[in-house]
Each structure stands twice: as C-alpha cells, then as structure tokens.
Scaffold this motif. Structure first.
Motif, short mmCIF file in Angstrom:
data_model
loop_
_atom_site.label_atom_id
_atom_site.label_comp_id
_atom_site.label_asym_id
_atom_site.label_seq_id
_atom_site.Cartn_x
_atom_site.Cartn_y
_atom_site.Cartn_z
N GLU A 20 13.01 -11.30 -24.21
CA GLU A 20 13.49 -12.44 -23.00
C GLU A 20 13.85 -13.57 -23.57
O GLU A 20 13.20 -13.78 -24.81
CB GLU A 20 12.90 -12.36 -21.91
N PHE A 21 14.48 -14.38 -23.04
CA PHE A 21 14.64 -15.79 -23.29
C PHE A 21 13.55 -16.83 -22.94
O PHE A 21 13.11 -16.57 -21.70
CB PHE A 21 15.96 -16.21 -22.91
N TYR A 22 13.09 -17.53 -23.96
CA TYR A 22 11.76 -18.29 -23.74
C TYR A 22 12.36 -19.83 -23.96
O TYR A 22 12.70 -20.14 -24.79
CB TYR A 22 10.46 -18.07 -24.66
N SER A 23 11.55 -20.68 -23.12
CA SER A 23 11.62 -22.13 -23.16
C SER A 23 10.66 -22.64 -24.03
O SER A 23 9.39 -21.79 -24.26
CB SER A 23 11.73 -22.90 -21.82
N ARG A 24 10.76 -23.87 -24.56
CA ARG A 24 9.65 -24.38 -25.44
C ARG A 24 8.58 -24.74 -24.55
O ARG A 24 7.34 -24.48 -25.35
CB ARG A 24 10.11 -25.82 -25.74
N ASP A 25 8.26 -24.61 -23.26
CA ASP A 25 7.18 -25.04 -22.88
C ASP A 25 6.72 -23.55 -21.88
O ASP A 25 5.53 -23.69 -21.25
CB ASP A 25 7.37 -25.73 -21.58
N ASN A 26 7.08 -22.52 -22.49
CA ASN A 26 6.48 -21.26 -21.93
C ASN A 26 6.76 -20.10 -23.09
O ASN A 26 7.09 -19.04 -22.91
CB ASN A 26 7.50 -20.73 -20.76
N MET A 27 6.19 -20.57 -24.21
CA MET A 27 6.26 -19.52 -25.30
C MET A 27 5.05 -18.66 -25.46
O MET A 27 3.85 -18.94 -25.31
CB MET A 27 6.06 -20.31 -26.69
N PRO A 28 5.32 -17.54 -25.86
CA PRO A 28 4.34 -16.54 -26.01
C PRO A 28 3.69 -16.65 -27.66
O PRO A 28 3.95 -17.51 -28.38
CB PRO A 28 5.26 -15.09 -25.84
N GLU A 29 2.80 -15.73 -27.77
CA GLU A 29 2.38 -15.57 -29.30
C GLU A 29 3.47 -15.33 -30.06
O GLU A 29 4.22 -14.56 -30.02
CB GLU A 29 1.42 -14.45 -29.16
N ILE A 30 3.54 -16.28 -31.17
CA ILE A 30 4.81 -15.95 -32.28
C ILE A 30 4.30 -15.48 -33.74
O ILE A 30 2.87 -15.50 -33.74
CB ILE A 30 5.67 -17.29 -32.15
#
Length: 265
Positions: free
Chosen positions: A236-246
């Motif tokens: 899905e698309f993520y914003s900078r303030d809602n990032m998962p583990e990368i």
C-alpha cells in the motif's frame, strides 16, 4: 619494499555463503590479514586475486568445512549479508565481489558445450581448451523502483523477504527487455498499477549470489493496487508519518526510501 619483506594479503575465506572474520584487541571485526592464508587452502580450491583492500592485495578462496567459533571467539564464520553490520564497509563491499568470483568459479568448472574442464586465463575469465569458448562471471540485472503518489510512497512485502519489513517493487530483467520495459512490466504484474516519469536513481552490486540492482524513481499514473499472490503478501501507499518497518541500510531500497523521506527525490 625490501626483498626479504613478505607481502601482507587481505583474505576473504568463504564456506557456503559464510565469511571468515576475526576480532581484534578492541573487539572490532575485520577480515584476516597476513602473509599466509588464515586457514589451510583445501585441495582443489583455487586462490583468486580480486583486487586490493586498504593497499593490500585481496585474495579469496573457499573452504569445505566451516571454521568453528562464535562472538566470544577470535575467529568465526558470518553470513555475508549479516557481515554488513560488523565489518568496515570497504571489507563488506570487497567481500561481495569475492563471493561472486567464488560462485562463478564453482559453476564454471566445465564447458557447457563440450564438457571439457575449463582453464582460468585471467582473474575474471576462463577458457575451454577444446572449443575455445570463454566464460566470465555472470551478473543478473534486476530493477527496483520507488513509486510516488502525491505525498506517499508504495511499499510492499515480498514473500521472499527475510523479515516483516516492507520494501520496493523489484524484479529481474528478461531477455529482449529494456530496463524501462522491465520496470513497467514488474509493476503491472505485481500491483496492476501504471507509472510515469521514470528516472534513474543509482545501482548497487547485490552478491546474493550474483546480481546488480538498478534503481529508478517513478510517479503513480493510474490503477488500483491488486497484489500478485505468488510474489507479494502486502502492499500500500504510506505517508512519511505512518511508515512501517523498512529494509536495512545495506540495500539500495533503503537508500531510495531514505532519499524520499528526506525530500531528495
């Protein structure tokens, strides 16, 4: 160098994808350095010259049994990918080349045309003495793309990822494709999205076992995410303030995501 002074080598010693590393008096890890191999070179294992490391000639060879040891030992084996966390970057980077050369050596012992044992004629070339074909280390190109949609970025979890982190869409180049065609095909196959404004980001050797990752940035154009079940388990698309583990910092995927987070792409 005086004539009676022996040369010091940097040694890259592998067993089944694991690299031999040593711990110094300060508790820091590095590859072994010395005039002689740190462990016996097995019969049938070729010692390869793979360039230089910190001004020393770099040598690589394979051993058939792992060297015993753990974090409390002065010497131990470490998975190449995990060695990124403990080795100086230059040693990790050169270890990647060593791993690829040893993989090529193992898989090119016989000519695929006539079955005759090959002969190494340069650090990166073998020749069949019968049909004269030459064989070089095979590199498998793969593309990886960061897709932006307004102030969000597409992150996916591939089923072959080691861990639960989410990364970028990627895939191998097929025969007859341009890099741009490969990216559009992979994105469509894996997500059913179309993209636009492709631009080059950078590349990274990926010695797992013998690849190169070629990174691009793209913009979302159209479509609704529909994941390819065989490849992806989430996306899905993520914003900078809602990032998962990368991904970890050793990968170009992380470099691209960090560049996006910092507003550089």
């Amino acid at each position: 160098m005086e004539q009676d002074e022996k040369e010091i080598f940097g040694w890259f010693v592998f067993n089944s994808g694991q690299l031999l590393i040593v711990k110094d008096s300060e508790g820091k890890y590095h590859i072994p350095y010395g005039q002689e191999p740190p462990v016996t070179v097995p019969v049938g294992s070729t010692v390869h010259t793979i360039g230089e490391i910190y001004g020393h000639t770099a040598k690589a060879y394979a051993i058939y049994s792992p060297v015993p040891g753990n974090e409390d030992s002065e010497m131990m084996m470490k998975d190449l990918r995990a060695s990124y966390d403990v080795l100086p970057f230059e040693e990790y980077y050169r270890a990647g080349k060593a791993s690829q050369i040893l993989n090529w050596d193992k898989n090119s012992r016989y000519c695929p045309m006539c079955g005759v044992p090959t002969v190494q004629v340069s650090p990166i070339a073998k020749r069949c003495p019968e049909c004269r074909q030459e064989f070089y280390p095979r590199i498998s190109p793969a593309v990886i793309v960061l897709i932006k949609k307004e102030d969000k970025v597409l992150l996916v979890h591939a089923k072959n990822f080691r861990g639960q982190y989410k990364g970028l869409v990627a895939g191998f180049l097929e025969a007859g494709e341009t890099l741009e065609e490969c990216i559009r095909r992979e994105v469509m196959e894996e997500t059913e999205l179309t993209i636009k404004n492709l631009r080059y980001f950078g590349s990274q050797p990926w010695p797992y076992p013998s690849g190169i990752m070629i990174g691009f940035i793209a913009d979302y154009e159209s479509g609704t995410i529909k994941l390819q079940d065989e490849e992806l388990s989430a996306g899905e698309f993520y914003s900078r303030d809602n990032m998962p583990e990368i991904p970890k910092k050793l990968s170009i995927a992380r470099q691209m995501i960090d560049a996006w987070l910092e507003g550089k792409v």
